[in-house]
Design an enzyme around this catalytic site. Structure first.
Site, mmCIF file in Angstrom:
data_model
loop_
_atom_site.group_PDB
_atom_site.id
_atom_site.type_symbol
_atom_site.label_atom_id
_atom_site.label_comp_id
_atom_site.label_asym_id
_atom_site.label_seq_id
_atom_site.Cartn_x
_atom_site.Cartn_y
_atom_site.Cartn_z
ATOM 1 N N TYR A 1 0.803 -1.288 0.014
ATOM 2 C CA TYR A 1 0.067 -0.324 -0.132
ATOM 3 C C TYR A 1 0.779 1.361 0.062
ATOM 4 C CZ TYR A 1 -4.128 -2.737 1.178
ATOM 5 O OH TYR A 1 -5.477 -3.448 1.111
ATOM 6 N N HIS B 1 -10.113 -2.893 6.485
ATOM 7 C CA HIS B 1 -9.657 -4.059 5.928
ATOM 8 C C HIS B 1 -10.392 -5.354 6.625
ATOM 9 C CE1 HIS B 1 -6.982 -7.445 4.503
ATOM 10 N NE2 HIS B 1 -6.631 -6.909 3.462
ATOM 11 N N ASP C 1 -10.078 -8.554 9.018
ATOM 12 C CA ASP C 1 -9.136 -8.857 10.169
ATOM 13 C C ASP C 1 -8.513 -10.282 9.955
ATOM 14 O OD1 ASP C 1 -11.064 -10.946 10.519
ATOM 15 O OD2 ASP C 1 -11.437 -10.109 12.699
ATOM 16 N N ASP D 1 14.151 -41.726 -18.664
ATOM 17 C CA ASP D 1 13.579 -40.752 -19.512
ATOM 18 C C ASP D 1 14.143 -40.802 -20.807
ATOM 19 O OD1 ASP D 1 12.530 -38.059 -20.166
ATOM 20 O OD2 ASP D 1 14.465 -36.906 -19.421
HETATM 21 C C1 SPV Z 1 12.825 -32.365 -18.360
HETATM 22 O O1 SPV Z 1 12.574 -31.700 -17.327
HETATM 23 O O2 SPV Z 1 12.422 -33.484 -18.480
HETATM 24 C C2 SPV Z 1 13.618 -31.517 -19.275
HETATM 25 C C3 SPV Z 1 14.605 -30.605 -19.184
HETATM 26 O O3 SPV Z 1 13.408 -31.887 -20.535
HETATM 27 S S1 SPV Z 1 16.200 -31.445 -18.953
HETATM 28 O O4 SPV Z 1 16.103 -32.663 -17.740
HETATM 29 O O5 SPV Z 1 17.036 -30.638 -18.716
HETATM 30 O O6 SPV Z 1 16.450 -32.247 -19.999
HETATM 31 MG MG MG Z 2 12.406 -33.853 -20.569
#
Ligand code: SPV
Ligand code: MG
Length: 431
Positions: free
Chosen positions: A75, A89, A91, A204
């Site tokens: 503010y 406001h 509380d 992955d």
């Molecule tokens: C993921 O988070 O799966 C990515 C980013 O693709 S990395 O792991 O850095 O490739």
């Molecule tokens: Mg990825």
């Protein structure tokens, strides 16, 4: 005549607001502050009505003499400008992160002799229902999907954290910190292929299929309202990608990021230690263009991820690809690096921005983690993704707990690092 000031941060007026106004009226002329979009989103009260409509709504309320825009959740500036005799406001801000705002108001008022009037906060079943309806509205696909584009327009940099489950979604949704009198939180979620795979105990390598990834997204969507960016790996076959674009768009996902690799995808952080093949500019451009033709709304974003720096193909290759992918229709560019030093990322951003002022840039500072959001924003980055830190912090914590229970033959020794049972069972909102 004395003046009473109150600030509203809502799209829907309920009896709580009317109660505040009735109290304010008793103190003098009523000035209502309409909190700006930028300030609202830091509160996770993403506006579903444009500011001009919010102003009209507040002006139409009984007892309101004037509406002004409050640009910051603090503010300080508005008090200096208006010097109201009273701030009114609820509380409900005496505890929690909002108490810092309250302290700021008390300080601001003390500077010229103003007074804070706190009104008992109205929280009955009706108000609760309006609050939850507002939240539900934000979770609807048509609101959630466009929110990423809106955030890019409003925020200096959109801050994104990884989520791979309902629980991590809740952390992304609800974590708020108070820093120097300001509240802060994440703006969006990244459904990382690394973390989604890791949560399932899988590598992955695009092994976790799209049906499973969609299931993860749905789990997250069930309990959150913030926008979602999907890590789409390579996007797969173009013939499959176009169907997935439609599905993601329909679900309310805001963006998919696909990387310019082909064949068996490995995680980028392996770099050249494993065999990874970059797709040709032509083939990847065709995939982006096909995805863009498939989408039905203007909201959804297809962001092209460039792996040239990861695969040590050089800056010129990265920049040439960025220009080509934008020409093919990409709505943004993600540039990735696994160097500890952010120099190559910043060099890319500066060169890209010199030629293209508008196309959003996405950065993922997992390796070059010394850099701050503000430094990235200063080099033209629009979205920063903290891609795996939740998973990487949870795993060692869980592992240590498991080891210690085995070591001590009981769970007492680990107790002081556990979340209290009461807290975990109240983490999830009851309907
Ligand atoms: C993921 O988070 O799966 C990515 C980013 O693709 S990395 O792991 O850095 O490739
Ligand atoms: Mg990825």
């Amino acid at each position: 005549m004395k003046t009473a000031y109150t600030c509203f941060c809502t799209d829907v007026i309920h009896e709580g607001h009317l109660n505040i106004l009735a109290h304010a009226k008793a103190y003098g002329k009523v000035i209502v502050g309409a909190l700006s979009d930028e300030a609202l989103i830091r509160y996770n009260k993403f506006p579903t009505l444009p500011l001009a409509e919010r102003i009209r709504l507040y002006e139409s309320l009984p007892g309101v003499d004037r509406v002004v825009v409050q640009h910051s959740m603090q503010y300080d500036d508005i008090l200096k400008e208006l010097k109201p005799d009273y701030v009114i406001h609820g509380d409900n801000w005496r505890t929690g992160p909002e108490s810092a705002l309250r302290a700021g108001v008390l300080e601001g008022l003390a500077a010229y002799g103003g007074e804070l009037i706190e009104v008992p906060y109205t929280y009955n079943e009706k108000v609760k229902k309006i609050d939850s309806q507002l939240k539900e509205k934000l979770a609807m696909p048509e609101y959630r999907r466009k929110r990423l584009r809106q955030l890019i327009e409003i925020c200096p940099i959109v801050k994104v954290i990884e989520a791979h489950s309902g629980l991590t979604g809740l952390i992304a949704e609800k974590t708020v910190v108070e820093n120097g009198g300001k509240l802060d939180q994440f703006d969006a979620m990244w459904v990382s292929s690394l973390c989604d795979s890791t949560a399932k105990g899988k590598p992955d390598i695009e092994l976790v299929d799209m049906s499973s990834r969609l299931r993860t997204i749905d789990d997250i969507m069930e309990v959150t309202t913030k926008p979602i960016i999907l890590d789409g790996d390579t996007g797969g076959h173009t013939e499959h990608f176009v169907y997935n674009v439609r599905t993601l768009e329909r679900m309310g996902v805001s963006a998919v990021i696909i990387e310019d690799k082909k064949g068996l995808k490995k995680n980028s952080l392996f770099g050249t230690e494993v065999e990874q093949t970059q797709d040709s500019i032509e083939a990847f451009s065709a995939k982006i263009a096909a995805g863009k033709r498939a989408q039905l709304t203007d909201d959804f974003m297809i962001i092209a991820r460039i792996e040239s720096l990861i695969l040590e193909k050089g800056m010129d290759d990265a920049l040439a690809r960025a220009a080509a992918f934008v020409s093919a229709g990409a709505d943004g560019i993600m540039i990735h690096s696994r160097k500890k030093d952010p120099a190559e990322i910043l060099a890319f951003c500066d060169a890209f921005r010199a030629a293209d002022k508008k196309t959003p840039i996405v950065a993922v500072p997992s390796s070059y983690n010394v850099i701050t959001n503000e430094e990235l924003a200063a080099h033209g980055v629009n979205i920063v993704i903290y891609a795996n830190q939740l998973t990487r912090s949870a795993f060692p914590a869980m592992q240590k707990t498991a080891e210690d229970i085995l070591r001590y033959h009981r769970a007492k020794e680990v107790d002081d690092r556990l979340m209290p049972i009461k807290e975990i069972i109240t983490l999830i909102d009851e309907l």
